[in-house]
Scaffold this motif. Structure first.
Motif, PDB file in Angstrom:
ATOM      1  N   MET A  46       0.851  -1.192   0.000  1.00 42.02           N
ATOM      2  CA  MET A  46       0.000   0.000   0.000  1.00 42.02           C
ATOM      3  C   MET A  46       0.888   1.244   0.000  1.00 42.02           C
ATOM      4  SD  MET A  46      -3.281  -0.936   0.373  1.00 42.02           S
ATOM      5  CE  MET A  46      -4.268  -2.345   0.944  1.00 42.02           C
ATOM      6  N   ASP A  47       0.901   1.981  -1.111  1.00 39.83           N
ATOM      7  CA  ASP A  47       1.674   3.222  -1.099  1.00 39.83           C
ATOM      8  C   ASP A  47       0.884   4.295  -0.354  1.00 39.83           C
ATOM      9  OD1 ASP A  47      -0.213   4.358  -2.868  1.00 39.83           O
ATOM     10  OD2 ASP A  47       0.960   3.803  -4.638  1.00 39.83           O
ATOM     11  N   SER A  48       1.477   5.476  -0.204  1.00 41.60           N
ATOM     12  CA  SER A  48       0.844   6.523   0.604  1.00 41.60           C
ATOM     13  C   SER A  48      -0.495   6.952   0.021  1.00 41.60           C
ATOM     14  CB  SER A  48       1.780   7.725   0.726  1.00 41.60           C
ATOM     15  OG  SER A  48       2.099   8.240  -0.560  1.00 41.60           O
ATOM     16  N   GLU A  49      -0.599   7.005  -1.290  1.00 42.66           N
ATOM     17  CA  GLU A  49      -1.866   7.390  -1.914  1.00 42.66           C
ATOM     18  C   GLU A  49      -2.947   6.343  -1.652  1.00 42.66           C
ATOM     19  OE1 GLU A  49      -3.726   8.419  -6.354  1.00 42.66           O
ATOM     20  OE2 GLU A  49      -1.606   7.921  -6.116  1.00 42.66           O
ATOM     21  N   GLU A  50      -2.583   5.070  -1.763  1.00 40.03           N
ATOM     22  CA  GLU A  50      -3.551   3.997  -1.537  1.00 40.03           C
ATOM     23  C   GLU A  50      -3.984   3.934  -0.071  1.00 40.03           C
ATOM     24  OE1 GLU A  50      -1.921   1.144  -5.159  1.00 40.03           O
ATOM     25  OE2 GLU A  50      -1.214   0.848  -3.108  1.00 40.03           O
ATOM     26  N   GLN A  51      -3.041   4.195   0.821  1.00 38.99           N
ATOM     27  CA  GLN A  51      -3.393   4.214   2.237  1.00 38.99           C
ATOM     28  C   GLN A  51      -4.372   5.358   2.523  1.00 38.99           C
ATOM     29  OE1 GLN A  51      -1.179   4.640   6.557  1.00 38.99           O
ATOM     30  NE2 GLN A  51      -0.074   3.636   4.910  1.00 38.99           N
ATOM     31  N   GLU A  52      -4.128   6.508   1.910  1.00 37.96           N
ATOM     32  CA  GLU A  52      -5.026   7.641   2.116  1.00 37.96           C
ATOM     33  C   GLU A  52      -6.421   7.338   1.560  1.00 37.96           C
ATOM     34  OE1 GLU A  52      -6.022  11.177   3.793  1.00 37.96           O
ATOM     35  OE2 GLU A  52      -4.150  10.048   3.980  1.00 37.96           O
ATOM     36  N   ILE A  53      -6.486   6.644   0.435  1.00 37.56           N
ATOM     37  CA  ILE A  53      -7.783   6.255  -0.135  1.00 37.56           C
ATOM     38  C   ILE A  53      -8.550   5.385   0.853  1.00 37.56           C
ATOM     39  CG2 ILE A  53      -8.854   4.792  -1.901  1.00 37.56           C
ATOM     40  CD1 ILE A  53      -6.715   5.846  -3.866  1.00 37.56           C
ATOM     41  N   GLN A  54      -7.842   4.475   1.528  1.00 40.17           N
ATOM     42  CA  GLN A  54      -8.506   3.613   2.510  1.00 40.17           C
ATOM     43  C   GLN A  54      -9.055   4.431   3.679  1.00 40.17           C
ATOM     44  OE1 GLN A  54      -7.000  -0.643   3.208  1.00 40.17           O
ATOM     45  NE2 GLN A  54      -5.133   0.546   2.975  1.00 40.17           N
ATOM     46  N   PHE A  55      -8.217   5.270   4.267  1.00 40.94           N
ATOM     47  CA  PHE A  55      -8.644   6.046   5.430  1.00 40.94           C
ATOM     48  C   PHE A  55      -9.828   6.941   5.071  1.00 40.94           C
ATOM     49  CE2 PHE A  55      -5.006   4.345   7.305  1.00 40.94           C
ATOM     50  CZ  PHE A  55      -4.793   4.807   8.586  1.00 40.94           C
ATOM     51  N   GLN A  56      -9.713   7.640   3.938  1.00 41.11           N
ATOM     52  CA  GLN A  56     -10.795   8.530   3.541  1.00 41.11           C
ATOM     53  C   GLN A  56     -12.057   7.748   3.193  1.00 41.11           C
ATOM     54  OE1 GLN A  56     -10.949  11.751   3.817  1.00 41.11           O
ATOM     55  NE2 GLN A  56      -8.831  11.983   4.497  1.00 41.11           N
ATOM     56  N   GLY A  57     -11.887   6.562   2.621  1.00 42.95           N
ATOM     57  CA  GLY A  57     -13.051   5.742   2.299  1.00 42.95           C
ATOM     58  C   GLY A  57     -13.844   5.364   3.528  1.00 42.95           C
ATOM     59  N   TYR A  58     -13.150   4.966   4.591  1.00 44.63           N
ATOM     60  CA  TYR A  58     -13.843   4.626   5.836  1.00 44.63           C
ATOM     61  C   TYR A  58     -14.470   5.870   6.467  1.00 44.63           C
ATOM     62  CZ  TYR A  58     -12.300  -0.225   6.028  1.00 44.63           C
ATOM     63  OH  TYR A  58     -12.130  -1.557   5.770  1.00 44.63           O
ATOM     64  N   ALA A  59     -13.733   6.986   6.464  1.00 43.42           N
ATOM     65  CA  ALA A  59     -14.282   8.209   7.063  1.00 43.42           C
ATOM     66  C   ALA A  59     -15.552   8.649   6.340  1.00 43.42           C
ATOM     67  CB  ALA A  59     -13.233   9.318   7.030  1.00 43.42           C
ATOM     68  N   ARG A  60     -15.519   8.641   5.023  1.00 43.47           N
ATOM     69  CA  ARG A  60     -16.683   9.095   4.256  1.00 43.47           C
ATOM     70  C   ARG A  60     -17.864   8.136   4.402  1.00 43.47           C
ATOM     71  NH1 ARG A  60     -12.849  10.708  -0.851  1.00 43.47           N
ATOM     72  NH2 ARG A  60     -12.167  12.731  -0.027  1.00 43.47           N
ATOM     73  N   ALA A  61     -17.574   6.859   4.590  1.00 46.79           N
ATOM     74  CA  ALA A  61     -18.660   5.898   4.789  1.00 46.79           C
ATOM     75  C   ALA A  61     -19.494   6.271   6.004  1.00 46.79           C
ATOM     76  CB  ALA A  61     -18.096   4.491   4.943  1.00 46.79           C
ATOM     77  N   PHE A  62     -18.845   6.740   7.074  1.00 47.62           N
ATOM     78  CA  PHE A  62     -19.577   7.076   8.295  1.00 47.62           C
ATOM     79  C   PHE A  62     -20.245   8.443   8.215  1.00 47.62           C
ATOM     80  CE2 PHE A  62     -17.348   3.413   9.801  1.00 47.62           C
ATOM     81  CZ  PHE A  62     -18.230   2.871  10.722  1.00 47.62           C
ATOM     82  N   ARG A  63     -20.061   9.134   7.109  1.00 51.86           N
ATOM     83  CA  ARG A  63     -20.814  10.372   6.874  1.00 51.86           C
ATOM     84  C   ARG A  63     -21.979  10.141   5.912  1.00 51.86           C
ATOM     85  NH1 ARG A  63     -15.226  13.047   6.683  1.00 51.86           N
ATOM     86  NH2 ARG A  63     -15.139  14.188   8.657  1.00 51.86           N
ATOM     87  N   ASP A  64     -22.112   8.920   5.434  1.00 55.74           N
ATOM     88  CA  ASP A  64     -23.141   8.621   4.450  1.00 55.74           C
ATOM     89  C   ASP A  64     -24.494   8.454   5.138  1.00 55.74           C
ATOM     90  OD1 ASP A  64     -24.807   6.726   2.640  1.00 55.74           O
ATOM     91  OD2 ASP A  64     -23.165   7.388   1.350  1.00 55.74           O
ATOM     92  N   ALA A  65     -25.497   9.154   4.635  1.00 57.89           N
ATOM     93  CA  ALA A  65     -26.827   9.115   5.257  1.00 57.89           C
ATOM     94  C   ALA A  65     -27.424   7.717   5.238  1.00 57.89           C
ATOM     95  CB  ALA A  65     -27.760  10.094   4.538  1.00 57.89           C
ATOM     96  N   ARG A  66     -27.083   6.928   4.207  1.00 55.05           N
ATOM     97  CA  ARG A  66     -27.626   5.570   4.136  1.00 55.05           C
ATOM     98  C   ARG A  66     -27.067   4.691   5.242  1.00 55.05           C
ATOM     99  NH1 ARG A  66     -26.019   5.193  -2.082  1.00 55.05           N
ATOM    100  NH2 ARG A  66     -24.419   6.537  -1.152  1.00 55.05           N
ATOM    101  N   LEU A  67     -25.789   4.874   5.563  1.00 59.35           N
ATOM    102  CA  LEU A  67     -25.201   4.099   6.649  1.00 59.35           C
ATOM    103  C   LEU A  67     -25.817   4.497   7.995  1.00 59.35           C
ATOM    104  CD1 LEU A  67     -21.491   3.140   7.010  1.00 59.35           C
ATOM    105  CD2 LEU A  67     -22.744   3.955   8.989  1.00 59.35           C
ATOM    106  N   ILE A  68     -25.967   5.792   8.221  1.00 61.49           N
ATOM    107  CA  ILE A  68     -26.547   6.267   9.474  1.00 61.49           C
ATOM    108  C   ILE A  68     -27.994   5.799   9.602  1.00 61.49           C
ATOM    109  CG2 ILE A  68     -27.171   8.345  10.775  1.00 61.49           C
ATOM    110  CD1 ILE A  68     -24.690   9.670   9.422  1.00 61.49           C
ATOM    111  N   ASP A  69     -28.713   5.801   8.487  1.00 56.94           N
ATOM    112  CA  ASP A  69     -30.088   5.313   8.506  1.00 56.94           C
ATOM    113  C   ASP A  69     -30.135   3.825   8.829  1.00 56.94           C
ATOM    114  OD1 ASP A  69     -33.000   5.815   7.867  1.00 56.94           O
ATOM    115  OD2 ASP A  69     -32.578   4.255   6.382  1.00 56.94           O
ATOM    116  N   GLY A  70     -29.160   3.065   8.293  1.00 54.94           N
ATOM    117  CA  GLY A  70     -29.101   1.639   8.596  1.00 54.94           C
ATOM    118  C   GLY A  70     -28.882   1.374  10.068  1.00 54.94           C
TER     119      GLY A  70
END
Length: 251
Positions: A46-70
Motif C-alpha cells: 500500500m503506497d501513501s496514496e492507496e493508504q489515504e484512499i482507505q482512510f478517507q473511504g472509511y471516514a466518508r462511509a460514516f458520513r453517508d446518510a444511508r449508513l446512518i439510517d441503517g
C-alpha cells in the motif's frame, strides 16, 4: 443494655466501612446491534496514496446518510465500532478505540478520528495476526448481537502463524469474518501468479467465514470508497436482503 449497645456499634461500623464490600464489580456491557472491528492493511504493498484512499473511504462511509439510517433501523439503534491498522505479525495499531455510533453526531466524530489518525506503513502482510488481534478486541464495554471483523487488504498472508488456524479459532468464538479485497490490476509476475490464486478467490476461500459472512471486492483502489460503504451498510443491517457471497464494486 451493654449487649444491645455493642450490636448497634458493630452494625454501624459495617455500614460505614465500604472497603469491606466488593470494590471490583464489572461495569455492565452496553448493548448494541453489532460490534464491528475495522481492520485495515498498511503493508508495503500500500503506497501513501492507496493508504489515504482507505482512510478517507472509511471516514466518508460514516458520513453517508444511508449508513446512518441503517444504524437507526437496528433493534437498538446503535453499533460499537473500532478501527485498527495491521501489517507484520507483530504490528497492529488501534487508531480509534471502541465508540458507540447512534446518529449523525457520533458518526461524524468517528469519521474525524479516522481522518486525524497517523498514517504509517510497514512491511509484511499477516492476516492471521490481524484476525487474532481483532478477536481480542471484543467484549470491551459493549455487547452486540453479532461480533464482526471487517478485514480489508490487497495481499495474501505472508507473515505470522498459518491463516487457517487463526480463522478457525475466531470462528469457534462465534466471530464473523468479512473481507474487502482490493484488486490491483497490475499483472503479477508469472512466478507469483503460479504460486497464489487470485486475491478475490483467496479471500473467499481462506479468509471470510461465519454466519452470513461475505466478501466485497473493490476493482482497483478507485472503487474502494463505494465498496467500503456498501460493505458496512450490509454488515450493520438488522435484516440483510438476500445478497451474493461475493459482491463487486467498480469505480
Amino acid at each position: 443494655m451493654r449487649r444491645r449497645s455493642l450490636l448497634c456499634h458493630v452494625s454501624a461500623g459495617l455500614l460505614a466501612a465500604p472497603a469491606l464490600l466488593p470494590s471490583g464489580r464489572a461495569r455492565a456491557a452496553e448493548p448494541v446491534d453489532v460490534e464491528l472491528v475495522l481492520a485495515v492493511d498498511v503493508s508495503r504493498s500500500m503506497d501513501s496514496e492507496e493508504q489515504e484512499i482507505q482512510f478517507q473511504g472509511y471516514a466518508r462511509a460514516f458520513r453517508d446518510a444511508r449508513l446512518i439510517d441503517g444504524i437507526a433501523h437496528g433493534a437498538i439503534g446503535a453499533i460499537a465500532v473500532c478501527f485498527f491498522t495491521w501489517s507484520d505479525w507483530n504490528v497492529q495499531e488501534l487508531l480509534v478505540p471502541w465508540r458507540r455510533i447512534d446518529g449523525p453526531a457520533s458518526a461524524e466524530d468517528f469519521a474525524r478520528a479516522i481522518e486525524a489518525a497517523p498514517r504509517r506503513t510497514h512491511l509484511y502482510t499477516s492476516i492471521s495476526a490481524a484476525i487474532d488481534y481483532a478477536s481480542g478486541l471484543f467484549g470491551q464495554g459493549y455487547e452486540g448481537t453479532r461480533q464482526v471483523v471487517d478485514i480489508s487488504g490487497d495481499g495474501v498472508n505472508n507473515s505470522g502463524r498459518p491463516l487457517d488456524l487463526a480463522r478457525a479459532e475466531a470462528l469457534r468464538k462465534g466471530i464473523v469474518l468479512n473481507g474487502l479485497a482490493v484488486l490491483d490490476h497490475t499483472p503479477p509476475s508469472p512466478q507469483f501468479a503460479a504460486l497464489q490464486p487470485p486475491l478475490d478467490e483467496y479471500y473467499r476461500d481462506q479468509v471470510i467465514g461465519g454466519p452470513g459472512a461475505f466478501l466485497m471486492v473493490a476493482e482497483g483502489f478507485q472503487a474502494f470508497e463505494g465498496a467500503v460503504r456498501r460493505k458496512i451498510i450490509r454488515e450493520i443491517a438488522a435484516r440483510p436482503a438476500p445478497a451474493p457471497l461475493v459482491e463487486r464494486a467498480t469505480a
